[in-house]
Design a protein around this motif. Structure first.
Motif, mmCIF file in Angstrom:
data_model
loop_
_atom_site.group_PDB
_atom_site.id
_atom_site.type_symbol
_atom_site.label_atom_id
_atom_site.label_comp_id
_atom_site.label_asym_id
_atom_site.label_seq_id
_atom_site.Cartn_x
_atom_site.Cartn_y
_atom_site.Cartn_z
ATOM 1 N N LYS A 8 -69.141 -35.027 77.256
ATOM 2 C CA LYS A 8 -68.672 -33.807 77.921
ATOM 3 C C LYS A 8 -68.395 -32.680 76.933
ATOM 4 O O LYS A 8 -68.565 -31.516 77.247
ATOM 5 C CB LYS A 8 -67.396 -34.091 78.706
ATOM 6 C CG LYS A 8 -67.607 -34.871 79.965
ATOM 7 C CD LYS A 8 -66.289 -35.050 80.689
ATOM 8 C CE LYS A 8 -66.468 -35.694 82.041
ATOM 9 N NZ LYS A 8 -65.181 -35.820 82.753
ATOM 10 N N TYR A 16 -67.268 -29.742 79.076
ATOM 11 C CA TYR A 16 -66.324 -29.086 78.168
ATOM 12 C C TYR A 16 -67.002 -28.427 76.974
ATOM 13 O O TYR A 16 -66.329 -27.970 76.060
ATOM 14 C CB TYR A 16 -65.304 -30.097 77.638
ATOM 15 C CG TYR A 16 -64.527 -30.830 78.695
ATOM 16 C CD1 TYR A 16 -64.113 -30.204 79.857
ATOM 17 C CD2 TYR A 16 -64.191 -32.172 78.531
ATOM 18 C CE1 TYR A 16 -63.408 -30.875 80.826
ATOM 19 C CE2 TYR A 16 -63.462 -32.856 79.485
ATOM 20 C CZ TYR A 16 -63.067 -32.207 80.634
ATOM 21 O OH TYR A 16 -62.358 -32.877 81.589
ATOM 22 N N GLN A 37 -58.255 -39.546 73.859
ATOM 23 C CA GLN A 37 -58.189 -38.228 74.476
ATOM 24 C C GLN A 37 -58.135 -37.160 73.392
ATOM 25 O O GLN A 37 -57.747 -37.437 72.265
ATOM 26 C CB GLN A 37 -56.938 -38.094 75.345
ATOM 27 C CG GLN A 37 -56.849 -39.099 76.449
ATOM 28 C CD GLN A 37 -55.519 -39.054 77.151
ATOM 29 O OE1 GLN A 37 -54.515 -38.638 76.587
ATOM 30 N NE2 GLN A 37 -55.512 -39.487 78.397
ATOM 31 N N LEU A 50 -57.667 -33.303 77.128
ATOM 32 C CA LEU A 50 -58.965 -33.609 77.736
ATOM 33 C C LEU A 50 -59.236 -35.104 77.612
ATOM 34 O O LEU A 50 -59.061 -35.678 76.545
ATOM 35 C CB LEU A 50 -60.072 -32.837 77.034
ATOM 36 C CG LEU A 50 -60.001 -31.320 77.099
ATOM 37 C CD1 LEU A 50 -61.118 -30.710 76.264
ATOM 38 C CD2 LEU A 50 -60.083 -30.834 78.519
ATOM 39 N N LYS A 53 -62.865 -39.647 81.502
ATOM 40 C CA LYS A 53 -63.045 -39.880 82.931
ATOM 41 C C LYS A 53 -61.957 -39.221 83.778
ATOM 42 O O LYS A 53 -62.192 -38.894 84.927
ATOM 43 C CB LYS A 53 -63.059 -41.379 83.226
ATOM 44 C CG LYS A 53 -64.296 -42.077 82.707
ATOM 45 C CD LYS A 53 -64.310 -43.513 83.153
ATOM 46 C CE LYS A 53 -65.572 -44.216 82.716
ATOM 47 N NZ LYS A 53 -65.609 -45.612 83.142
ATOM 48 N N ALA A 54 -60.782 -39.035 83.226
ATOM 49 C CA ALA A 54 -59.675 -38.433 83.978
ATOM 50 C C ALA A 54 -59.783 -36.912 83.974
ATOM 51 O O ALA A 54 -60.490 -36.319 83.169
ATOM 52 C CB ALA A 54 -58.344 -38.862 83.366
ATOM 53 N N SER A 55 -59.070 -36.288 84.864
ATOM 54 C CA SER A 55 -59.035 -34.829 84.942
ATOM 55 C C SER A 55 -58.280 -34.264 83.751
ATOM 56 O O SER A 55 -57.366 -34.912 83.234
ATOM 57 C CB SER A 55 -58.327 -34.388 86.221
ATOM 58 O OG SER A 55 -58.996 -34.868 87.342
ATOM 59 N N PRO A 56 -58.614 -33.052 83.337
ATOM 60 C CA PRO A 56 -57.882 -32.414 82.243
ATOM 61 C C PRO A 56 -56.429 -32.165 82.661
ATOM 62 O O PRO A 56 -56.147 -31.901 83.831
ATOM 63 C CB PRO A 56 -58.595 -31.087 82.025
ATOM 64 C CG PRO A 56 -59.775 -31.090 82.893
ATOM 65 C CD PRO A 56 -59.695 -32.229 83.825
ATOM 66 N N LYS A 57 -55.516 -32.281 81.696
ATOM 67 C CA LYS A 57 -54.097 -32.046 81.973
ATOM 68 C C LYS A 57 -53.679 -30.765 81.270
ATOM 69 O O LYS A 57 -53.638 -30.706 80.045
ATOM 70 C CB LYS A 57 -53.267 -33.220 81.465
ATOM 71 C CG LYS A 57 -53.562 -34.507 82.173
ATOM 72 C CD LYS A 57 -52.773 -35.662 81.588
ATOM 73 C CE LYS A 57 -53.260 -36.939 82.203
ATOM 74 N NZ LYS A 57 -53.726 -37.892 81.216
ATOM 75 N N CYS A 65 -56.866 -22.515 78.533
ATOM 76 C CA CYS A 65 -56.878 -23.297 79.772
ATOM 77 C C CYS A 65 -57.560 -22.533 80.902
ATOM 78 O O CYS A 65 -58.158 -23.142 81.796
ATOM 79 C CB CYS A 65 -55.449 -23.673 80.162
ATOM 80 S SG CYS A 65 -54.635 -24.731 78.968
#
Length: 71
Positions: A8, A16, A37, A50, A53-57, A65
């Protein structure tokens, strides 16, 4: 860093990739790999995490951002 995040972040068609290019030009940003991460900091304060597989926080409101939302 997990292989999903690498794809990504570093491949031209990755979700990304535009963030990776922007990080290269912003001298105030630093990035650290932790627990597979990518943690992104501005002036020592965390702004974004980032994951592959999970969403960005989003931790703090930051111009960087906002680039994530424009995608």
């Amino acid at each position: 860093m997990c292989s999903h995040l690498q794809k990504k972040l570093f491949e031209e068609d990755g979700a990304y990739y535009h963030l990776w290019l922007a990080m290269q030009d912003d001298q105030e940003l630093t990035a650290v790999v932790r627990s597979r991460q990518l943690h992104i900091y501005r002036k020592g304060k965390k702004v974004l995490v980032l994951a592959g597989k999970a969403s960005p926080k989003i931790i703090r409101d930051d111009i960087f951002c906002e680039m994530l939302a424009k995608q």
